[in-house]
Design a protein around this motif. Structure first.
Motif, PDB file in Angstrom:
ATOM      1  N   GLU A  47       0.843  -1.212   0.000  1.00  0.00           N
ATOM      2  CA  GLU A  47       0.000   0.000   0.000  1.00  0.00           C
ATOM      3  C   GLU A  47       0.879   1.264   0.000  1.00  0.00           C
ATOM      4  OE1 GLU A  47      -2.866   1.448  -0.191  1.00  0.00           O
ATOM      5  OE2 GLU A  47      -2.539   3.280   0.999  1.00  0.00           O
ATOM      6  N   TYR A  48       1.906   1.250   0.817  1.00  0.00           N
ATOM      7  CA  TYR A  48       2.836   2.391   0.919  1.00  0.00           C
ATOM      8  C   TYR A  48       3.567   2.647  -0.402  1.00  0.00           C
ATOM      9  CZ  TYR A  48       7.871   3.393   2.210  1.00  0.00           C
ATOM     10  OH  TYR A  48       9.179   3.776   2.288  1.00  0.00           O
ATOM     11  N   MET A  49       3.924   1.590  -1.098  1.00  0.00           N
ATOM     12  CA  MET A  49       4.647   1.748  -2.366  1.00  0.00           C
ATOM     13  C   MET A  49       3.725   2.188  -3.513  1.00  0.00           C
ATOM     14  SD  MET A  49       7.886   1.064  -1.868  1.00  0.00           S
ATOM     15  CE  MET A  49       8.625   0.562  -3.428  1.00  0.00           C
TER      16      MET A  49
ATOM     17  N   ILE B 273      14.356   4.428   0.876  1.00  0.00           N
ATOM     18  CA  ILE B 273      15.121   3.915  -0.267  1.00  0.00           C
ATOM     19  C   ILE B 273      15.207   2.390  -0.266  1.00  0.00           C
ATOM     20  CG2 ILE B 273      17.288   4.208   1.028  1.00  0.00           C
ATOM     21  CD1 ILE B 273      18.613   5.010  -1.699  1.00  0.00           C
ATOM     22  N   HIS B 274      15.279   1.839  -1.467  1.00  0.00           N
ATOM     23  CA  HIS B 274      15.496   0.407  -1.664  1.00  0.00           C
ATOM     24  C   HIS B 274      16.800   0.185  -2.431  1.00  0.00           C
ATOM     25  CE1 HIS B 274      15.116  -3.713  -3.120  1.00  0.00           C
ATOM     26  NE2 HIS B 274      15.426  -3.234  -4.316  1.00  0.00           N
ATOM     27  N   GLY B 275      17.508  -0.902  -2.128  1.00  0.00           N
ATOM     28  CA  GLY B 275      18.648  -1.326  -2.927  1.00  0.00           C
ATOM     29  C   GLY B 275      18.688  -2.834  -3.042  1.00  0.00           C
ATOM     30  N   SER B 276      19.003  -3.344  -4.231  1.00  0.00           N
ATOM     31  CA  SER B 276      19.071  -4.798  -4.452  1.00  0.00           C
ATOM     32  C   SER B 276      20.053  -5.435  -3.472  1.00  0.00           C
ATOM     33  CB  SER B 276      19.546  -5.094  -5.874  1.00  0.00           C
ATOM     34  OG  SER B 276      18.752  -4.433  -6.825  1.00  0.00           O
TER      35      SER B 276
HETATM   36  P1  ATP Z   1      14.598  -2.974   0.748  1.00  0.00           P
HETATM   37  O1  ATP Z   1      14.341  -4.362   0.188  1.00  0.00           O
HETATM   38  O2  ATP Z   1      13.389  -2.076   0.644  1.00  0.00           O
HETATM   39  O3  ATP Z   1      15.848  -2.368   0.194  1.00  0.00           O
HETATM   40  P2  ATP Z   1      15.814  -4.150   3.045  1.00  0.00           P
HETATM   41  O4  ATP Z   1      16.432  -5.083   2.055  1.00  0.00           O
HETATM   42  O5  ATP Z   1      16.715  -3.365   3.937  1.00  0.00           O
HETATM   43  O6  ATP Z   1      14.851  -3.116   2.312  1.00  0.00           O
HETATM   44  P3  ATP Z   1      13.815  -6.163   3.595  1.00  0.00           P
HETATM   45  O7  ATP Z   1      13.911  -7.165   4.661  1.00  0.00           O
HETATM   46  O8  ATP Z   1      14.014  -6.575   2.177  1.00  0.00           O
HETATM   47  O9  ATP Z   1      14.803  -4.951   3.978  1.00  0.00           O
HETATM   48  O10 ATP Z   1      12.393  -5.473   3.753  1.00  0.00           O
HETATM   49  C1  ATP Z   1      11.837  -4.752   2.675  1.00  0.00           C
HETATM   50  C2  ATP Z   1      11.108  -3.544   3.196  1.00  0.00           C
HETATM   51  O11 ATP Z   1      10.001  -3.964   3.964  1.00  0.00           O
HETATM   52  C3  ATP Z   1      11.901  -2.656   4.142  1.00  0.00           C
HETATM   53  O12 ATP Z   1      12.745  -1.747   3.485  1.00  0.00           O
HETATM   54  C4  ATP Z   1      10.797  -1.927   4.861  1.00  0.00           C
HETATM   55  O13 ATP Z   1      10.274  -0.874   4.051  1.00  0.00           O
HETATM   56  C5  ATP Z   1       9.751  -3.010   4.970  1.00  0.00           C
HETATM   57  N1  ATP Z   1       9.839  -3.670   6.276  1.00  0.00           N
HETATM   58  C6  ATP Z   1      10.763  -4.578   6.653  1.00  0.00           C
HETATM   59  N2  ATP Z   1      10.551  -4.973   7.918  1.00  0.00           N
HETATM   60  C7  ATP Z   1       9.476  -4.281   8.340  1.00  0.00           C
HETATM   61  C8  ATP Z   1       8.736  -4.222   9.556  1.00  0.00           C
HETATM   62  N3  ATP Z   1       9.092  -4.950  10.599  1.00  0.00           N
HETATM   63  N4  ATP Z   1       7.673  -3.382   9.639  1.00  0.00           N
HETATM   64  C9  ATP Z   1       7.306  -2.632   8.578  1.00  0.00           C
HETATM   65  N5  ATP Z   1       7.949  -2.638   7.402  1.00  0.00           N
HETATM   66  C10 ATP Z   1       9.017  -3.446   7.277  1.00  0.00           C
END
Ligand code: ATP
Ligand code: MG
Length: 139
Positions: A63-65, A116-119
């Motif tokens: 939803e946020y994205m 921000i997101h990163g692979s």
């Molecule tokens: P991203 O994939 O976005 O770069 P990341 O690799 O650091 O982030 P992931 O574990 O892949 O972390 O989680 C993807 C995204 O999900 C996070 O960036 C955050 O926006 C969201 N997220 C992760 N954990 C939580 C949580 N406990 N509560 C709410 N949102 C979360």
């Protein structure tokens, strides 16, 4: 040359942090090879975060994205070790662990609004570039 997918999430766009993110990668020495702003479909966001589909925050994350309050700014960056360096520059997912000086460590305090997101690997980078930009050759 190595490539990674970096995206400024809607909260980062809304807060006017796109330029700062681009500057950091440029100043580090990386090359911007793809750039666009889009509001992703629910399907695209769900595919992007498919690995997290069983987590309790998944629905809120999608939803946020996708809510359209601001677009996602999608980027492909290229250069030496850019996948791992990109992650290092972004900082840890948990705000309590994201070091000051990293992007998340400087600009956010909430895991659910983390700019921000990163692979996280070569494989993810290739998958995500194809997902958000179409086949890599079309860039
Ligand atoms: P991203 O994939 O976005 O770069 P990341 O690799 O650091 O982030 P992931 O574990 O892949 O972390 O989680 C993807 C995204 O999900 C996070 O960036 C955050 O926006 C969201 N997220 C992760 N954990 C939580 C949580 N406990 N509560 C709410 N949102 C979360
Ligand atoms: Mg991730």
């Amino acid at each position: 040359s190595e490539r990674t997918f970096i995206a400024v999430k809607p909260d980062g766009v809304q807060r006017g942090l796109v330029g700062k993110v681009i500057s950091r990668f440029e100043e580090r020495g990386y090359k911007l090879v793809g750039l666009k702003a889009i509001v992703p479909s629910k399907q695209l966001a769900e595919q992007h975060y498919a690995d997290l589909s069983a987590r309790p925050f998944f629905k809120g994350l999608v939803e946020y994205m996708t809510n359209g309050k601001a677009p996602v700014v999608c980027m492909v960056w290229e250069g030496k070790d850019v996948v791992r360096q990109g992650r290092a520059m972004i900082g840890a997912t948990n705000p309590l662990e994201s070091a000051p000086g990293t992007i998340r460590g400087q600009y956010c305090v909430s895991v659910g609004r983390n700019i921000i997101h990163g692979s996280d690997s070569f494989e993810s980078a290739e998958k995500e570039i194809n997902l958000w930009f179409g086949k890599a050759g079309e860039l």
